[in-house]
Design an enzyme around this catalytic site. Structure first.
Site, PDB file in Angstrom:
ATOM      1  N   MET A  27       0.863  -1.189   0.000  1.00  0.00           N
ATOM      2  CA  MET A  27       0.000   0.000   0.000  1.00  0.00           C
ATOM      3  C   MET A  27       0.886   1.219   0.000  1.00  0.00           C
ATOM      4  SD  MET A  27      -2.757  -0.713   2.981  1.00  0.00           S
ATOM      5  CE  MET A  27      -1.657  -1.656   4.016  1.00  0.00           C
ATOM      6  N   GLY A  59       5.121   0.805  -2.904  1.00  0.00           N
ATOM      7  CA  GLY A  59       6.004   0.716  -4.066  1.00  0.00           C
ATOM      8  C   GLY A  59       7.168   1.693  -3.983  1.00  0.00           C
ATOM      9  N   GLU A 165      -1.511  -4.327 -12.526  1.00  0.00           N
ATOM     10  CA  GLU A 165      -2.252  -3.068 -12.343  1.00  0.00           C
ATOM     11  C   GLU A 165      -1.973  -2.038 -13.448  1.00  0.00           C
ATOM     12  OE1 GLU A 165      -2.376  -5.146  -9.897  1.00  0.00           O
ATOM     13  OE2 GLU A 165      -4.208  -4.473  -8.930  1.00  0.00           O
ATOM     14  N   TYR A 167       0.995  -1.147 -14.633  1.00  0.00           N
ATOM     15  CA  TYR A 167       2.266  -0.433 -14.505  1.00  0.00           C
ATOM     16  C   TYR A 167       3.254  -0.900 -15.588  1.00  0.00           C
ATOM     17  CZ  TYR A 167       0.689   1.655 -10.128  1.00  0.00           C
ATOM     18  OH  TYR A 167       0.011   2.397  -9.193  1.00  0.00           O
ATOM     19  N   ARG A 215       4.238  -9.891  -8.994  1.00  0.00           N
ATOM     20  CA  ARG A 215       2.796  -9.614  -9.000  1.00  0.00           C
ATOM     21  C   ARG A 215       2.324  -9.578 -10.438  1.00  0.00           C
ATOM     22  NH1 ARG A 215      -0.164  -5.208  -5.736  1.00  0.00           N
ATOM     23  NH2 ARG A 215      -2.311  -5.644  -6.263  1.00  0.00           N
ATOM     24  N   HIS A 253      -5.266   0.210 -13.531  1.00  0.00           N
ATOM     25  CA  HIS A 253      -5.851   1.382 -12.873  1.00  0.00           C
ATOM     26  C   HIS A 253      -6.827   2.114 -13.790  1.00  0.00           C
ATOM     27  CE1 HIS A 253      -3.853   0.930  -9.174  1.00  0.00           C
ATOM     28  NE2 HIS A 253      -2.649   1.248  -9.589  1.00  0.00           N
ATOM     29  N   GLN A 340     -11.889   5.781   2.083  1.00  0.00           N
ATOM     30  CA  GLN A 340     -11.986   7.200   2.454  1.00  0.00           C
ATOM     31  C   GLN A 340     -10.730   7.769   3.111  1.00  0.00           C
ATOM     32  OE1 GLN A 340     -16.480   6.691   3.618  1.00  0.00           O
ATOM     33  NE2 GLN A 340     -15.820   8.726   4.168  1.00  0.00           N
ATOM     34  N   CYS A 342      -7.703   5.933   3.199  1.00  0.00           N
ATOM     35  CA  CYS A 342      -6.471   5.343   2.644  1.00  0.00           C
ATOM     36  C   CYS A 342      -6.278   5.821   1.203  1.00  0.00           C
ATOM     37  CB  CYS A 342      -6.464   3.823   2.794  1.00  0.00           C
ATOM     38  SG  CYS A 342      -7.949   3.009   2.205  1.00  0.00           S
ATOM     39  N   LEU A 658     -19.746  16.137   7.078  1.00  0.00           N
ATOM     40  CA  LEU A 658     -19.507  15.127   8.114  1.00  0.00           C
ATOM     41  C   LEU A 658     -19.425  13.753   7.469  1.00  0.00           C
ATOM     42  CD1 LEU A 658     -19.323  14.189  11.055  1.00  0.00           C
ATOM     43  CD2 LEU A 658     -21.730  13.631  10.863  1.00  0.00           C
TER      44      LEU A 658
HETATM   45  P1  NAP Z   1     -24.045  16.846   1.442  1.00  0.00           P
HETATM   46  O1  NAP Z   1     -22.996  15.972   0.873  1.00  0.00           O
HETATM   47  O2  NAP Z   1     -23.670  18.121   2.067  1.00  0.00           O
HETATM   48  O3  NAP Z   1     -25.113  17.094   0.299  1.00  0.00           O
HETATM   49  C1  NAP Z   1     -26.232  17.848   0.513  1.00  0.00           C
HETATM   50  C2  NAP Z   1     -27.012  17.992  -0.792  1.00  0.00           C
HETATM   51  O4  NAP Z   1     -28.147  18.751  -0.540  1.00  0.00           O
HETATM   52  C3  NAP Z   1     -26.246  18.676  -1.886  1.00  0.00           C
HETATM   53  O5  NAP Z   1     -26.523  18.006  -3.089  1.00  0.00           O
HETATM   54  C4  NAP Z   1     -26.798  20.082  -1.899  1.00  0.00           C
HETATM   55  O6  NAP Z   1     -26.742  20.479  -3.254  1.00  0.00           O
HETATM   56  C5  NAP Z   1     -28.191  19.903  -1.382  1.00  0.00           C
HETATM   57  N1  NAP Z   1     -28.680  20.994  -0.522  1.00  0.00           N
HETATM   58  C6  NAP Z   1     -28.016  21.703   0.415  1.00  0.00           C
HETATM   59  N2  NAP Z   1     -28.817  22.608   0.988  1.00  0.00           N
HETATM   60  C7  NAP Z   1     -30.026  22.470   0.426  1.00  0.00           C
HETATM   61  C8  NAP Z   1     -31.280  23.132   0.596  1.00  0.00           C
HETATM   62  N3  NAP Z   1     -31.437  24.081   1.491  1.00  0.00           N
HETATM   63  N4  NAP Z   1     -32.298  22.732  -0.160  1.00  0.00           N
HETATM   64  C9  NAP Z   1     -32.150  21.760  -1.083  1.00  0.00           C
HETATM   65  N5  NAP Z   1     -30.999  21.117  -1.297  1.00  0.00           N
HETATM   66  C10 NAP Z   1     -29.944  21.465  -0.550  1.00  0.00           C
HETATM   67  O7  NAP Z   1     -24.852  16.069   2.548  1.00  0.00           O
HETATM   68  P2  NAP Z   1     -25.367  14.575   2.588  1.00  0.00           P
HETATM   69  O8  NAP Z   1     -25.639  13.998   1.247  1.00  0.00           O
HETATM   70  O9  NAP Z   1     -26.499  14.617   3.547  1.00  0.00           O
HETATM   71  O10 NAP Z   1     -24.192  13.804   3.203  1.00  0.00           O
HETATM   72  C11 NAP Z   1     -23.739  14.125   4.525  1.00  0.00           C
HETATM   73  C12 NAP Z   1     -22.318  13.668   4.683  1.00  0.00           C
HETATM   74  O11 NAP Z   1     -22.284  12.270   4.686  1.00  0.00           O
HETATM   75  C13 NAP Z   1     -21.463  14.154   3.515  1.00  0.00           C
HETATM   76  O12 NAP Z   1     -20.459  14.993   3.985  1.00  0.00           O
HETATM   77  C14 NAP Z   1     -20.886  12.946   2.947  1.00  0.00           C
HETATM   78  O13 NAP Z   1     -19.469  13.039   2.861  1.00  0.00           O
HETATM   79  C15 NAP Z   1     -21.219  11.836   3.931  1.00  0.00           C
HETATM   80  N6  NAP Z   1     -21.552  10.662   3.121  1.00  0.00           N
HETATM   81  C16 NAP Z   1     -20.584  10.120   2.397  1.00  0.00           C
HETATM   82  C17 NAP Z   1     -20.866   9.060   1.609  1.00  0.00           C
HETATM   83  C18 NAP Z   1     -19.769   8.430   0.802  1.00  0.00           C
HETATM   84  O14 NAP Z   1     -20.029   7.723  -0.098  1.00  0.00           O
HETATM   85  N7  NAP Z   1     -18.523   8.667   1.110  1.00  0.00           N
HETATM   86  C19 NAP Z   1     -22.129   8.550   1.539  1.00  0.00           C
HETATM   87  C20 NAP Z   1     -23.127   9.131   2.290  1.00  0.00           C
HETATM   88  C21 NAP Z   1     -22.828  10.214   3.072  1.00  0.00           C
HETATM   89  P3  NAP Z   1     -27.228  21.882  -3.804  1.00  0.00           P
HETATM   90  O15 NAP Z   1     -26.890  22.873  -2.733  1.00  0.00           O
HETATM   91  O16 NAP Z   1     -26.483  22.065  -5.085  1.00  0.00           O
HETATM   92  O17 NAP Z   1     -28.684  21.719  -4.040  1.00  0.00           O
HETATM   93 FE1  SF4 Z   2     -10.452   0.001   4.838  1.00  0.00          FE
HETATM   94 FE2  SF4 Z   2     -11.774   2.330   4.691  1.00  0.00          FE
HETATM   95 FE3  SF4 Z   2      -9.855   1.924   6.503  1.00  0.00          FE
HETATM   96 FE4  SF4 Z   2      -9.219   2.208   3.935  1.00  0.00          FE
HETATM   97  S1  SF4 Z   2     -10.155   3.726   5.232  1.00  0.00           S
HETATM   98  S2  SF4 Z   2      -8.420   0.695   5.344  1.00  0.00           S
HETATM   99  S3  SF4 Z   2     -10.900   1.126   2.996  1.00  0.00           S
HETATM  100  S4  SF4 Z   2     -11.811   0.876   6.366  1.00  0.00           S
END
Ligand code: NAP
Ligand code: SF4
Length: 674
Positions: A27, A59, A165, A167, A215, A253, A340, A342, A658
């Site tokens: 890694m 690497g 991968e 490379y 590998r 990749h 997220q 790593c 968050l």
């Molecule tokens: P977010 O990422 O902040 O997205 C909020 C969404 O709502 C945006 O699309 C925004 O776009 C819209 N929005 C904001 N204010 C608004 C309003 N007053 N009226 C209507 N739309 C509004 O929040 P979230 O989707 O709730 O996620 C929360 C946190 O969880 C995020 O920081 C995210 O990193 C985390 N999370 C991460 C993952 C992942 O896959 N890593 C998955 C789920 C959650 P517009 O302002 O353009 O409309």
């Molecule tokens: Fe696994 Fe996520 Fe930790 Fe990376 S951040 S080691 S993918 S749990």
């Protein structure tokens, strides 16, 4: 009697023996680039103490042109050798073994000086490579061999020659990137000359008693990738050239098929490695999406490989093997394959860590020591921030009471686990439950902590999380509009046509939830069909002729945001493309730049841009609001008005952006400091 007899069996390599069948795969953590060699040594030593048989470093560049980025670490000087010796000594003191990976990036090097078989630019790099001439090729071989010899001098137990991968060495193997007509191109014999020559000369340089892992890309997942016959031919020649072990590489990749993300089924590619078993007589290692001892055991018991490689699981828990050996497998902190902390960090130029284990790569800086002054600590909220704070504080000897209104621990993690492709979150919540049960934390669920009840504690930690933001759209109180919470908690069932307001992480998750009936992550055949993966014996590179064949979407979904930018822009660096591709496969309509005018029985009324043009209705039976979050701070404020100074963490501290990574990190660091 152990539950993991195959995993814990030693592996005799003739001149040395590996104590079990677990390899920590390579890694790139960014640690070597910090030049803090004590820190690098402690990272690997912690994993060696945790019982893994053999580790492979990130690497190391054999020369400047082959580095993944300018300034990539390598063994270029006597000083480098001495620094690496600090690491190997510390690992050997911990009864571990470590091999150094030699990684020549070829056209994947992020540099205008990159080189390759032919001048074919990679779609994931801005720099076209220079085609090497005969002398240039000889120089690359010589540099790789020198790197191996220096690794031996630095006390490594072996090297891994990175041949997969996509490379450098991989680039010579396939006509996709090798257009040469000299003795390094054309026929497969010519195209495989470079990797075979590298292994032969490395073996000559290091002598017989040094581990040489190669590998090998067993399924390229790109057009014009290798056929299975070519893979077998290469493996046999690599064995003849003197390799000790063959490790598995999966996908280039630049492949547009996910290979390690959380939505990839567990052990999704072990069937590919299994095909090589019996074709060579040296041990074969398999890898990708193997993260728990029961999975390792089943892979080995099924005869898929002689050994298993896991990388990220050792960020999540350095004591993986020791815990399995001691009958404490349920205490292994699970890698949820989220990337997220790593890979997303690596690709943003940040030091790696781990979402579930913020101490990963911070071993010397985030130290959890017994408390000198034992305190009574109240933690309010059993989401990721509160859980990590409570467990860390308790581990240090503090007397901890953990309150939550809900009947279950986990907070927002319980919503994530409902999303198809995020099944690993179940294991994370289970792990927290196990750790709480084995700790002295006094857990009080279905208990609302009041300011009065908290008055007598020495320290109060508020981890009350977030509430959905009020989107203030006229008509949102009608019967057809729900929040993402109600939907994911199963309190409502959406109709056939759905509009999703908000395209952040949760909007994408909700869309996935709405269009997916049965999660392909739970069914390997279905997942392969969905992404168009097939046996490389049937088709070059393992890409199915028909391409991706997704299931019919369960609903017709439109995902909307107000910003005019591309939807999903803020998603994870290494996983955002997968979420976008997955929704595109299921015909989710993505609409940006809209105003939400109102909601009525017909659906969601929108218009475009500041001038509110093109008013129209997105017909929908259900409208789901995923408009972000605001902090839940009522209790924190009530305490403050009484003159208390609670510690506010996680979403209750800052709701924007968050995620569990920040929450767990903040909870752990706070508790380590109290
Ligand atoms: P977010 O990422 O902040 O997205 C909020 C969404 O709502 C945006 O699309 C925004 O776009 C819209 N929005 C904001 N204010 C608004 C309003 N007053 N009226 C209507 N739309 C509004 O929040 P979230 O989707 O709730 O996620 C929360 C946190 O969880 C995020 O920081 C995210 O990193 C985390 N999370 C991460 C993952 C992942 O896959 N890593 C998955 C789920 C959650 P517009 O302002 O353009 O409309
Ligand atoms: Fe696994 Fe996520 Fe930790 Fe990376 S951040 S080691 S993918 S749990």
């Amino acid at each position: 009697m152990t539950a993991y007899p195959h995993m814990l069996a030693p592996l005799d390599l003739g001149f040395t023996t590996l104590k079990n069948r677990v390899l920590m795969g390579s890694m790139h953590t960014g640690l070597e680039e910090t030049k803090d060699w004590n820190r690098v040594a402690e990272f690997y030593a912690a994993r060696a103490r945790g019982g893994v048989a053999l580790m492979v470093t990130g690497g190391m560049a054999p020369n400047r042109e082959g580095g993944v980025f300018p300034g990539a670490a390598g063994l270029f000087s006597d000083e480098d050798i001495a620094n690496h010796k600090i690491v190997t000594d510390r690992v050997h003191d911990a009864d571990g073994k470590i091999a150094m990976q030699i990684l020549h990036a070829g056209r994947y090097a992020y540099s205008p000086d990159c080189v390759s078989a032919s001048a074919v630019k990679s779609p994931i790099s801005p720099f076209p490579p220079k085609e090497l001439d005969e002398d240039g090729i000889e120089k690359q071989i010589a540099d790789i061999v020198t790197s191996a010899a220096r690794a031996q001098q630095a006390g490594y137990d072996g090297v891994e020659v990175m041949g997969s991968e996509g490379y450098f060495l991989n680039q010579f193997l396939v006509t996709h990137t090798n257009k040469r007509t000299d003795r390094w191109g054309g026929s497969y014999e010519n195209r495989m000359r470079l990797p075979v020559e590298v292994v032969r000369r490395v073996r000559d340089a290091v002598g017989p008693e040094f581990i040489v892992i190669y590998r090998l890309s067993m399924i390229d997942l790109i057009p014009e990738g290798s056929t299975w016959d070519e893979v077998v031919m290469l493996a046999r020649e690599i064995e003849k050239a003197g390799a000790t072990i063959i490790n598995t590489g999966i996908g280039w990749h630049e492949a547009r098929i996910p290979t390690i993300a959380t939505s990839v089924p567990r052990r999704a590619f072990t069937w590919v490695t299994k095909k090589l078993m019996g074709e060579v007589s040296i041990p074969v290692i398999t890898s990708n999406r193997i993260n728990m001892p029961d999975v390792v055991e089943s892979v080995l018991a099924d005869g898929c490989a002689d050994m298993v490689s896991m990388a990220r699981p050792f960020l999540a828990d350095p004591d993986f093997v020791a815990k399995a050996m001691n009958g404490n497998a349920a205490q292994i902190a699970p890698c949820i394959a989220c990337n997220q902390a790593c890979l997303d960090h690596t690709f943003s130029g940040k030091l790696s860590s781990c979402l579930v284990n913020p101490r990963a790569c911070h071993e010397t800086e985030l130290v959890v020591k017994p408390a000198t002054d034992v305190k009574s600590i109240a933690v309010v909220g059993a989401g990721p921030a509160g859980l990590s704070a409570a467990l860390t504080a308790s581990e240090r000897g503090h007397k901890v009471v953990l309150f939550d209104k809900a009947s279950e621990i986990g907070g927002q993690l319980n919503m994530a686990k409902q999303v198809p492709g995020k099944e690993e979150f179940w294991g994370l919540v289970d792990w927290y439950r196990t750790m709480l049960a084995g700790s002295d934390v006094d857990v009080r669920l279905e208990t609302e902590a009041t300011a009065d009840a908290l008055a007598g504690f020495d320290e109060i930690i508020i981890a009350t999380g977030v509430m959905p933001r009020d989107a203030q759209i006229p008509g949102q109180d009608g019967p057809n509009t729900v929040s993402y919470r109600e939907l994911l908690q199963g309190k409502v069932v959406a109709g056939d046509k759905v509009a999703v307001i908000g395209a952040g992480g949760i909007g994408f998750d909700v869309a996935e939830f709405l269009v997916t009936e049965d999660s392909p992550t739970e069914d390997l055949d279905e997942w392969m069909e969905e992404w168009g993966v097939t046996d490389p014996a049937a088709r070059r590179g393992g890409l199915a002729e028909a391409g991706p064949q997704p299931e019919t979407p369960a609903r017709q979904v439109t995902l909307l945001q107000r910003k005019a930018t591309k939807l999903g822009k803020g998603l994870g660096k290494t996983t955002g493309w997968i979420h976008r591709a997955s929704l595109a496969l299921r015909d989710v309509q993505m609409v940006g730049g809209v105003n939400y005018e109102r909601i009525d029985a017909e659906g969601l009324h929108v218009s475009d841009g500041a001038a509110r043009e093109n008013p129209r209705v997105i017909k929908a039976d259900t409208i789901v609001i995923c408009a972000g979050q605001v902090s839940e701070r009522n209790l924190a404020e009530a305490l403050m008005t009484r003159g208390k100074s609670p510690h506010v963490i996680g979403g209750a501290d800052v709701a924007a952006e968050l995620d569990a990574k920040r929450a767990i990190d903040q909870g752990t660091r706070l508790a380590a400091s109290l």
